[in-house]
Design a protein around this motif. Structure first.
Motif, PDB file in Angstrom:
ATOM      1  N   VAL A 118      15.949   0.106  36.949  1.00 44.00           N
ATOM      2  CA  VAL A 118      16.143   1.239  37.859  1.00 44.00           C
ATOM      3  C   VAL A 118      15.112   1.173  38.983  1.00 44.00           C
ATOM      4  N   VAL A 119      15.613   1.140  40.218  1.00 44.52           N
ATOM      5  CA  VAL A 119      14.692   1.144  41.371  1.00 44.52           C
ATOM      6  C   VAL A 119      14.688   2.503  42.075  1.00 44.52           C
ATOM      7  N   ALA A 120      15.779   3.270  41.925  1.00 46.01           N
ATOM      8  CA  ALA A 120      15.812   4.586  42.579  1.00 46.01           C
ATOM      9  C   ALA A 120      16.835   5.473  41.891  1.00 46.01           C
ATOM     10  N   ILE A 121      16.493   6.761  41.824  1.00 51.56           N
ATOM     11  CA  ILE A 121      17.451   7.749  41.297  1.00 51.56           C
ATOM     12  C   ILE A 121      17.775   8.704  42.453  1.00 51.56           C
ATOM     13  N   GLU A 122      19.001   8.572  42.982  1.00 57.32           N
ATOM     14  CA  GLU A 122      19.394   9.385  44.139  1.00 57.32           C
ATOM     15  C   GLU A 122      20.311  10.525  43.688  1.00 57.32           C
ATOM     16  N   ASP A 123      20.650  11.403  44.634  1.00 57.80           N
ATOM     17  CA  ASP A 123      21.511  12.555  44.301  1.00 57.80           C
ATOM     18  C   ASP A 123      22.850  12.122  43.734  1.00 57.80           C
ATOM     19  N   ASN A 124      23.411  11.033  44.297  1.00 58.25           N
ATOM     20  CA  ASN A 124      24.778  10.670  43.955  1.00 58.25           C
ATOM     21  C   ASN A 124      24.894   9.409  43.108  1.00 58.25           C
ATOM     22  N   ARG A 125      23.781   8.740  42.847  1.00 56.90           N
ATOM     23  CA  ARG A 125      23.846   7.452  42.149  1.00 56.90           C
ATOM     24  C   ARG A 125      22.460   7.046  41.658  1.00 56.90           C
ATOM     25  N   VAL A 126      22.501   6.067  40.747  1.00 56.22           N
ATOM     26  CA  VAL A 126      21.238   5.438  40.298  1.00 56.22           C
ATOM     27  C   VAL A 126      21.309   3.988  40.737  1.00 56.22           C
ATOM     28  N   ILE A 127      20.273   3.512  41.379  1.00 52.29           N
ATOM     29  CA  ILE A 127      20.273   2.158  41.943  1.00 52.29           C
ATOM     30  C   ILE A 127      19.493   1.228  41.035  1.00 52.29           C
ATOM     31  N   LEU A 128      20.113   0.092  40.742  1.00 53.16           N
ATOM     32  CA  LEU A 128      19.498  -0.903  39.865  1.00 53.16           C
ATOM     33  C   LEU A 128      19.309  -2.216  40.608  1.00 53.16           C
ATOM     34  N   LYS A 129      18.296  -2.951  40.126  1.00 54.48           N
ATOM     35  CA  LYS A 129      18.167  -4.335  40.566  1.00 54.48           C
ATOM     36  C   LYS A 129      18.529  -5.200  39.370  1.00 54.48           C
ATOM     37  N   SER A 130      19.324  -6.227  39.607  1.00 60.62           N
ATOM     38  CA  SER A 130      19.778  -7.079  38.515  1.00 60.62           C
ATOM     39  C   SER A 130      18.614  -7.840  37.902  1.00 60.62           C
ATOM     40  N   SER A 131      18.723  -8.082  36.588  1.00 53.61           N
ATOM     41  CA  SER A 131      17.689  -8.874  35.922  1.00 53.61           C
ATOM     42  C   SER A 131      17.839 -10.348  36.275  1.00 53.61           C
ATOM     43  N   ASN A 132      18.965 -10.721  36.893  1.00 55.93           N
ATOM     44  CA  ASN A 132      19.187 -12.104  37.327  1.00 55.93           C
ATOM     45  C   ASN A 132      18.610 -12.263  38.739  1.00 55.93           C
ATOM     46  N   VAL A 151      27.628  10.454  32.121  1.00 54.57           N
ATOM     47  CA  VAL A 151      26.580  10.600  33.147  1.00 54.57           C
ATOM     48  C   VAL A 151      25.472  11.594  32.763  1.00 54.57           C
ATOM     49  N   PRO A 152      25.787  12.811  32.291  1.00 52.74           N
ATOM     50  CA  PRO A 152      24.707  13.789  32.063  1.00 52.74           C
ATOM     51  C   PRO A 152      23.614  13.332  31.086  1.00 52.74           C
ATOM     52  N   PRO A 153      23.965  12.774  29.920  1.00 57.03           N
ATOM     53  CA  PRO A 153      22.883  12.339  29.017  1.00 57.03           C
ATOM     54  C   PRO A 153      22.010  11.254  29.651  1.00 57.03           C
ATOM     55  N   PHE A 154      22.638  10.397  30.444  1.00 56.97           N
ATOM     56  CA  PHE A 154      21.888   9.320  31.127  1.00 56.97           C
ATOM     57  C   PHE A 154      20.916   9.927  32.138  1.00 56.97           C
ATOM     58  N   LEU A 155      21.392  10.822  32.963  1.00 58.19           N
ATOM     59  CA  LEU A 155      20.556  11.406  34.013  1.00 58.19           C
ATOM     60  C   LEU A 155      19.389  12.213  33.437  1.00 58.19           C
ATOM     61  N   LYS A 156      19.585  12.768  32.236  1.00 61.25           N
ATOM     62  CA  LYS A 156      18.505  13.556  31.609  1.00 61.25           C
ATOM     63  C   LYS A 156      17.293  12.695  31.282  1.00 61.25           C
ATOM     64  N   LEU A 157      17.570  11.441  30.929  1.00 67.14           N
ATOM     65  CA  LEU A 157      16.497  10.592  30.387  1.00 67.14           C
ATOM     66  C   LEU A 157      16.006   9.518  31.353  1.00 67.14           C
ATOM     67  N   VAL A 158      16.849   9.121  32.301  1.00 64.23           N
ATOM     68  CA  VAL A 158      16.506   7.930  33.091  1.00 64.23           C
ATOM     69  C   VAL A 158      15.334   8.179  34.018  1.00 64.23           C
ATOM     70  N   LYS A 159      14.494   7.124  34.182  1.00 66.45           N
ATOM     71  CA  LYS A 159      13.415   7.188  35.162  1.00 66.45           C
ATOM     72  C   LYS A 159      13.242   5.813  35.792  1.00 66.45           C
TER      73      LYS A 159
END
Lengths: 212, 304
Positions: A102-116, A169-177
């Protein structure tokens, strides 16, 4: 005079019989009761599809890294091999799985950078605008011939998206950082004539935060 | 000698019959809308490319006139009908008449509410296209504000597919309030009048969603005249050249690109396959609608 009267009476009786048999009266409540019994049960259909078609299909889905590689090197083959759509045209849907940080948690999405390291695309897990046919069509097991009504087909998409908006989505958003490592599976929509890979927008169907 | 003459006459007639082309009728709801002109002309050209004689019939948005066309087509020996209905319910009897006469009917763009009467129905996926437009609408208005909606013909299922698709997204945002919803019959001039009336009652709206591009153009004209074109965001549906150009110029926000040529070509192909003996056609085929906005517009300039 008497014969005329009898003739008129005969005509009236004849038209009465024809008229009575031509028209049927039903109460509106009776009609509505039949309609609601025949109504398509979209929530049940969607739930069954989720459990019996989507979940097994996720296990066999293409990895995002492989998909990106193939879309860059042999796009026609990638679309042919991995994508599905119920209609005709350029819009196609892919079912995929992957992982990233996870690189950013925005209002409408969560942005990830690939492990590859070779994948420089920005991976976007959509958390707000979960709408459309991506999840319904990406699996490739629903057929048009199952539905006589376009409205029923559209309701399937609506119910699948409701499941994602309320249960995934809701359980994910509660915990993700930021910094979390995440494994995900989901559906991706691409236009085979005009697609870009700099931002990959995925409707998630499962998300796991590693270590949770 | 008489026998030879009779044989020659017989052979001559047989050859003439072989050269008689199958006839395909293209019955269109109205030629008063450029979008339908493209649909009609494409269908006729595609039918002709398969070697058939094609003729276009304009129903002028009148189901009674459409019925006359069907009577004419059935009586005149047409082999197939490529059909764009005037009314989802009112047109059913016309399709049923053709079916009873053994003439296949392939609906293009608009459907009739009878799965069995037409041989196949090739339709834009209006609902899904407007789901996408709804997403863009919510984002453009930042999930809040007032808006109006211009509906198409109330007897056309496309009107409700588009509106329902749009609302399936937008209605999830309680701070987005629809202050007016009016039919403008897919017509540019009517849309302009309706928009003028809406603006008198609600001058402070933030956006307007129009069920087709002709209405979007009419609404835009009304906004220009009132000096509010810079403040009110306009959304359409169809992918008309004029609207695509205005999206490119930043004056209209978005539309959904339909592909009338794909629908027409598919219908003509189906007619050709029918003439060659195929009978198992899918009852409905959705044709994907593509989003045209500031991000994607460069792909669609000069599309039509």
């Amino acid at each position: 005079m008497r014969n005329k009267m009898l003739k008129y009476l005969a005509f009236v009786l004849l038209f009465g019989v024809i008229g009575y048999n031509s028209v049927t009266f039903k109460s509106l409540s009776a009609v509505n009761a039949v309609r609601s019994n025949d109504a398509f049960d979209a929530p049940s259909y969607a739930r069954k599809f989720w459990e019996t078609s989507l979940t097994p299909a996720v296990l066999k889905s293409v990895s995002l890294n492989t998909l990106i590689h193939d879309l860059k090197s042999k796009p026609d083959s990638a679309f042919s091999q991995y994508s599905h759509a119920l209609g005709i045209g350029n819009i196609r849907y892919f079912l995929l799985k992957g992982e990233g940080s996870v690189v950013a948690i925005e209002d409408n999405r969560v942005i990830l950078k690939s492990s590859n390291q070779d994948v420089d695309s920005q991976i976007r897990l959509e958390t707000e605008f979960v709408y459309g046919n991506a999840v319904r069509d990406a699996v490739g097991t629903i057929h048009l011939t199952e539905f006589t009504s376009t409205a029923d087909l559209n309701q399937v998409s609506q119910e699948l998206n409701k499941i994602i908006r309320s249960e995934i989505v809701p359980p994910f958003l509660k915990l993700v950082k930021a910094g979390d490592k995440v494994q995900f599976a989901g559906a991706l929509e691409l236009n085979r004539k005009y697609f870009t890979l700099d931002k990959i927008e995925i409707i998630p169907v499962s998300i796991t935060i590693q270590g949770n | 000698m008489l026998l030879i003459a009779m044989c020659m006459i017989f052979l001559f007639n047989a050859c003439s019959k072989k050269e008689e082309k199958q006839k395909v009728a293209v019955i269109i709801s109205t030629l008063n809308n450029p979008w339908f002109v493209i649909l009609a002309q494409s269908a006729a050209a595609d039918a002709e490319s398969f070697g058939y004689e094609a003729r276009i019939f304009d129903s002028q948005n009148n189901t009674a006139l459409e019925s006359d066309h069907f009577e004419n087509v059935i009586a005149s020996g047409y082999g197939a009908i490529l059909f764009n209905p005037t009314d989802a319910d009112g047109s059913i009897s016309n399709v049923a008449k053709a079916k009873a006469a053994g003439i296949p009917v392939f609906c293009m763009d608009r459907e009739v509410n009878d799965v069995n009467a037409p041989t196949s129905q090739i339709l834009s996926d209006s609902y899904s296209g407007c789901v996408t437009l709804g997403k863009v609408f919510v984002q453009e208005l930042n999930k809040k504000g007032k808006y109006a909606e211009l509906l198409g013909l109330v007897g056309d299922n496309n009107t409700w597919s588009r509106s329902t698709g749009f609302h399936s997204v937008v209605d999830n945002y309680p701070d987005l309030k629809m202050v007016s919803q009016q039919p403008a019959d897919f017509d540019r001039n009517k849309a302009m009048e309706v928009m003028e009336t809406i603006l008198q009652a609600h001058p402070d709206i933030d956006g307007v969603f129009c069920g087709n591009d002709a209405m979007a153009m009419g609404a835009y004209q009304a906004l220009l005249a009132s000096g509010s074109a810079d403040k009110i965001k306009v959304f359409g549906f169809d992918g008309a050249d004029e609207v695509v150009t205005l999206i490119h110029e930043g004056k209209i926000v978005a539309t959904g690109m339909q592909f009338p040529k794909v629908m027409a070509k598919t219908a003509a192909e189906f007619a050709d396959q029918y003439f060659k003996g195929k009978r198992d056609f899918p009852k409905k085929i959705p044709v994907a609608v593509e989003l045209v906005n500031s991000v994607t517009v460069s792909n669609y300039l000069n599309n039509n």
